[in-house]
Design a protein around this motif. Structure first.
Motif, PDB file in Angstrom:
ATOM      1  N   ALA A  66     -48.737  15.990 -84.747  1.00 34.27           N
ATOM      2  CA  ALA A  66     -48.402  16.975 -84.043  1.00 34.27           C
ATOM      3  C   ALA A  66     -49.383  17.712 -83.217  1.00 34.27           C
ATOM      4  O   ALA A  66     -49.121  18.127 -81.999  1.00 34.27           O
ATOM      5  CB  ALA A  66     -47.505  18.152 -84.768  1.00 34.27           C
ATOM      6  N   ASP A  85     -39.817  19.450 -82.853  1.00 37.65           N
ATOM      7  CA  ASP A  85     -39.708  20.959 -82.269  1.00 37.65           C
ATOM      8  C   ASP A  85     -40.213  21.847 -83.317  1.00 37.65           C
ATOM      9  O   ASP A  85     -41.512  22.712 -82.675  1.00 37.65           O
ATOM     10  CB  ASP A  85     -38.378  21.030 -82.169  1.00 37.65           C
ATOM     11  N   GLY A  88     -44.214  21.162 -83.170  1.00 40.65           N
ATOM     12  CA  GLY A  88     -44.787  21.610 -81.866  1.00 40.65           C
ATOM     13  C   GLY A  88     -45.037  23.216 -81.999  1.00 40.65           C
ATOM     14  O   GLY A  88     -45.908  23.753 -81.549  1.00 40.65           O
ATOM     15  N   ARG A  93     -47.814  24.035 -79.061  1.00 41.04           N
ATOM     16  CA  ARG A  93     -47.849  23.351 -77.881  1.00 41.04           C
ATOM     17  C   ARG A  93     -46.499  22.661 -78.170  1.00 41.04           C
ATOM     18  O   ARG A  93     -45.617  22.464 -78.639  1.00 41.04           O
ATOM     19  CB  ARG A  93     -48.750  22.039 -78.103  1.00 41.04           C
ATOM     20  N   THR A  94     -46.146  21.766 -76.789  1.00 49.59           N
ATOM     21  CA  THR A  94     -45.138  21.142 -76.590  1.00 49.59           C
ATOM     22  C   THR A  94     -45.318  19.602 -76.577  1.00 49.59           C
ATOM     23  O   THR A  94     -46.324  19.243 -76.098  1.00 49.59           O
ATOM     24  CB  THR A  94     -44.479  21.414 -75.021  1.00 49.59           C
ATOM     25  N   ILE A  95     -44.292  19.012 -77.371  1.00 46.27           N
ATOM     26  CA  ILE A  95     -44.702  17.827 -77.610  1.00 46.27           C
ATOM     27  C   ILE A  95     -43.675  16.682 -76.857  1.00 46.27           C
ATOM     28  O   ILE A  95     -42.518  16.761 -76.725  1.00 46.27           O
ATOM     29  CB  ILE A  95     -44.316  17.310 -78.994  1.00 46.27           C
ATOM     30  N   HIS A 131     -39.985  23.184 -78.302  1.00 41.55           N
ATOM     31  CA  HIS A 131     -41.206  22.795 -78.390  1.00 41.55           C
ATOM     32  C   HIS A 131     -41.293  21.189 -78.108  1.00 41.55           C
ATOM     33  O   HIS A 131     -42.383  20.602 -78.471  1.00 41.55           O
ATOM     34  CB  HIS A 131     -41.911  23.478 -79.343  1.00 41.55           C
ATOM     35  N   VAL A 132     -40.180  20.621 -77.644  1.00 44.41           N
ATOM     36  CA  VAL A 132     -40.385  19.172 -77.540  1.00 44.41           C
ATOM     37  C   VAL A 132     -39.760  19.114 -75.829  1.00 44.41           C
ATOM     38  O   VAL A 132     -38.954  20.029 -75.607  1.00 44.41           O
ATOM     39  CB  VAL A 132     -39.434  18.471 -78.475  1.00 44.41           C
TER      40      VAL A 132
END
Ligand SMILES: *Cc1c(COP(=O)(O)O)cnc(C)c1O
Length: 204
Positions: A66, A85, A88, A93-95, A131-132
């Motif tokens: 991640a 999510d 993340g 962060r956003t994955i 977060h994805v």
């Protein structure tokens, strides 16, 4: 590669030397299919490498990748998306993810069925993810010499991609094509190919 097509150099089972040679030649995107192997390589190799997870991911391994993974190609369940999510969020962060679609004739446990995708991207569970980021779709054609069969499967995935894009206009990646079928994949609209043996030679 034709302009607009991103090459993922699939370095699974390959050592640092082969990866560093490719990096020297200007290749910065690499693909791995095991989280542990990818994480070890990320730790010891130059940080400018973008690591793509192209294999099946177990939920309990998500936390290891991640912090750094650039793109997860093999997202094949809502439960996995929720874990991505969660991790993340944890790592702030956003994955970026691709939804893996089962397009081959072979029986496989992995990948969504095509019919599942439109309801999935419309579902509340899906729109609640923060977060994805879904960047597109990924699929693998049947392992066969029958070129017409392969082309038909890639065509089907491209048309599904176009339908998803009507709902999620921001998607921009269609990951399809490997060493033996990438030319057909690109003709059928792929803009990301995952190539291992054509670059690094056969794996053991
Ligand atoms: C190993 C692998 C590839 C690359 O395969 P080659 O035939 O060596 O190009 C591409 N995609 C996935 C998902 C893989 O596991």
């Amino acid at each position: 590669m034709p302009p607009g097509v991103i090459l993922v150099a699939v370095s699974k089972t390959k050592g640092d030397k082969a990866i560093l040679e490719a990096l020297d030649a200007g290749q910065e995107v690499f693909g791995e299919n095991r989280v542990q192997e990818m994480t070890e390589k990320w730790e010891r190799l130059p940080k400018k490498i973008q690591w793509h997870m192209i294999g099946h991911v177990q939920r309990n391994k998500v936390k290891y990748m991640a912090p750094f993974v650039a793109l997860v190609h093999g997202v094949d369940s809502m439960r996995l998306l929720k874990e991505l999510d969660k991790q993340g969020k944890r790592f702030k962060r956003t994955i970026d993810c691709l939804l893996q679609i089962h397009i081959a004739e072979e029986e496989s446990k992995f990948g969504f069925d095509s019919e599942e995708i439109i309801p999935l991207v419309r579902s509340e569970d899906f729109t609640n993810l923060t977060h994805v980021r879904i960047r597109g779709l990924m699929g693998m054609a049947t392992f066969t010499d029958d070129k017409a069969q392969i082309r038909k499967e890639f065509k089907g995935l491209k048309s599904l991609y176009d339908r998803v894009k009507e709902i999620l206009p921001e998607i921009d990646i269609l990951s399809m094509g490997m060493s033996d079928d990438y030319e057909i994949a690109i003709e059928e609209g792929s803009n990301m190919v995952r190539i291992g043996s054509r670059i690094f030679g056969p794996r053991q």
